[in-house]
Design a protein around this motif. Structure first.
Motif, PDB file in Angstrom:
ATOM      1  N   TYR A   8      -3.424  53.761  32.049  1.00 36.48           N
ATOM      2  CA  TYR A   8      -2.779  52.730  32.727  1.00 36.48           C
ATOM      3  C   TYR A   8      -2.799  51.646  31.549  1.00 36.48           C
ATOM      4  O   TYR A   8      -3.998  51.320  31.208  1.00 36.48           O
ATOM      5  N   ILE A   9      -1.657  50.886  31.565  1.00 37.71           N
ATOM      6  CA  ILE A   9      -1.710  49.472  30.356  1.00 37.71           C
ATOM      7  C   ILE A   9      -1.238  48.451  31.050  1.00 37.71           C
ATOM      8  O   ILE A   9      -1.270  47.647  30.677  1.00 37.71           O
ATOM      9  N   LYS A  10      -1.230  48.650  32.496  1.00 38.64           N
ATOM     10  CA  LYS A  10      -0.999  47.447  33.322  1.00 38.64           C
ATOM     11  C   LYS A  10      -2.246  47.538  34.462  1.00 38.64           C
ATOM     12  O   LYS A  10      -2.687  48.432  34.787  1.00 38.64           O
ATOM     13  N   PRO A  11      -2.063  46.441  35.109  1.00 36.91           N
ATOM     14  CA  PRO A  11      -3.126  46.586  36.340  1.00 36.91           C
ATOM     15  C   PRO A  11      -2.954  47.292  37.542  1.00 36.91           C
ATOM     16  O   PRO A  11      -1.731  47.618  37.695  1.00 36.91           O
ATOM     17  N   GLU A  14       0.057  46.860  39.761  1.00 34.55           N
ATOM     18  CA  GLU A  14       1.319  46.906  39.263  1.00 34.55           C
ATOM     19  C   GLU A  14       1.767  48.407  39.145  1.00 34.55           C
ATOM     20  O   GLU A  14       2.890  48.875  39.438  1.00 34.55           O
ATOM     21  N   VAL A  15       0.718  49.141  38.920  1.00 33.74           N
ATOM     22  CA  VAL A  15       0.897  50.707  38.818  1.00 33.74           C
ATOM     23  C   VAL A  15       1.278  51.197  40.403  1.00 33.74           C
ATOM     24  O   VAL A  15       2.052  51.895  40.357  1.00 33.74           O
ATOM     25  N   HIS A  18       4.797  51.563  41.658  1.00 31.72           N
ATOM     26  CA  HIS A  18       5.327  52.667  41.287  1.00 31.72           C
ATOM     27  C   HIS A  18       4.912  53.927  41.675  1.00 31.72           C
ATOM     28  O   HIS A  18       5.406  55.006  41.491  1.00 31.72           O
ATOM     29  N   ASP A  45      -7.970  54.929  35.832  1.00 37.25           N
ATOM     30  CA  ASP A  45      -7.618  54.246  34.896  1.00 37.25           C
ATOM     31  C   ASP A  45      -6.494  55.167  34.315  1.00 37.25           C
ATOM     32  O   ASP A  45      -6.006  54.580  33.146  1.00 37.25           O
ATOM     33  N   GLY A  72       6.735  51.008  32.519  1.00 40.71           N
ATOM     34  CA  GLY A  72       6.281  50.672  31.291  1.00 40.71           C
ATOM     35  C   GLY A  72       4.621  50.428  31.795  1.00 40.71           C
ATOM     36  O   GLY A  72       3.951  49.477  31.055  1.00 40.71           O
ATOM     37  N   VAL A  73       4.234  51.248  32.801  1.00 39.65           N
ATOM     38  CA  VAL A  73       2.667  50.909  33.165  1.00 39.65           C
ATOM     39  C   VAL A  73       1.714  52.111  32.567  1.00 39.65           C
ATOM     40  O   VAL A  73       0.616  51.830  32.734  1.00 39.65           O
ATOM     41  N   ARG A  75       0.738  54.882  29.060  1.00 34.96           N
ATOM     42  CA  ARG A  75       0.872  55.580  27.921  1.00 34.96           C
ATOM     43  C   ARG A  75       0.382  56.894  27.967  1.00 34.96           C
ATOM     44  O   ARG A  75      -0.408  57.286  29.006  1.00 34.96           O
TER      45      ARG A  75
END
Length: 95
Positions: A8-11, A14-15, A18, A45, A72-73, A75
């Protein structure tokens, strides 16, 4: 076979917005025989998806359909491997 390791690259809040769409996407992939196993990492994570696709190009197209990717949440690290041994009952994993 491929292992998709998501980070995850967002909090998480936010994940989580989705998560339902991501799980529905996974359910369709299970029904299509693409995904063999999936679940969150511990600590939470990211996640892991074990999938069977013919080549890296198909994996890229598959990832592009994931709501996590589209939002975009996450990688993705893609690991290709060949299963040569499997536990009894999991012979389907062998190439």
């Amino acid at each position: 076979m491929f292992i998709l390791s998501l980070s995850y690259i967002k909090p998480l809040d936010e994940v989580d917005q989705h998560l339902e769409a991501h799980r529905n996407w996974l359910k369709g992939a299970y029904q299509a025989g693409i995904v063999l196993a999936s679940g969150p990492k511990n600590p939470r994570d990211g996640g892991v998806i074990l999938c069977r696709l013919a080549d890296p190009e198909l994996v890229s197209a598959f990832i592009e359909q994931d709501p996590f990717h589209q939002a975009g949440v996450a990688r993705y690290e893609v690991i290709e491997f060949t299963a040569t041994l499997a536990a009894e009952g999991l012979e389907r994993l062998l190439d």
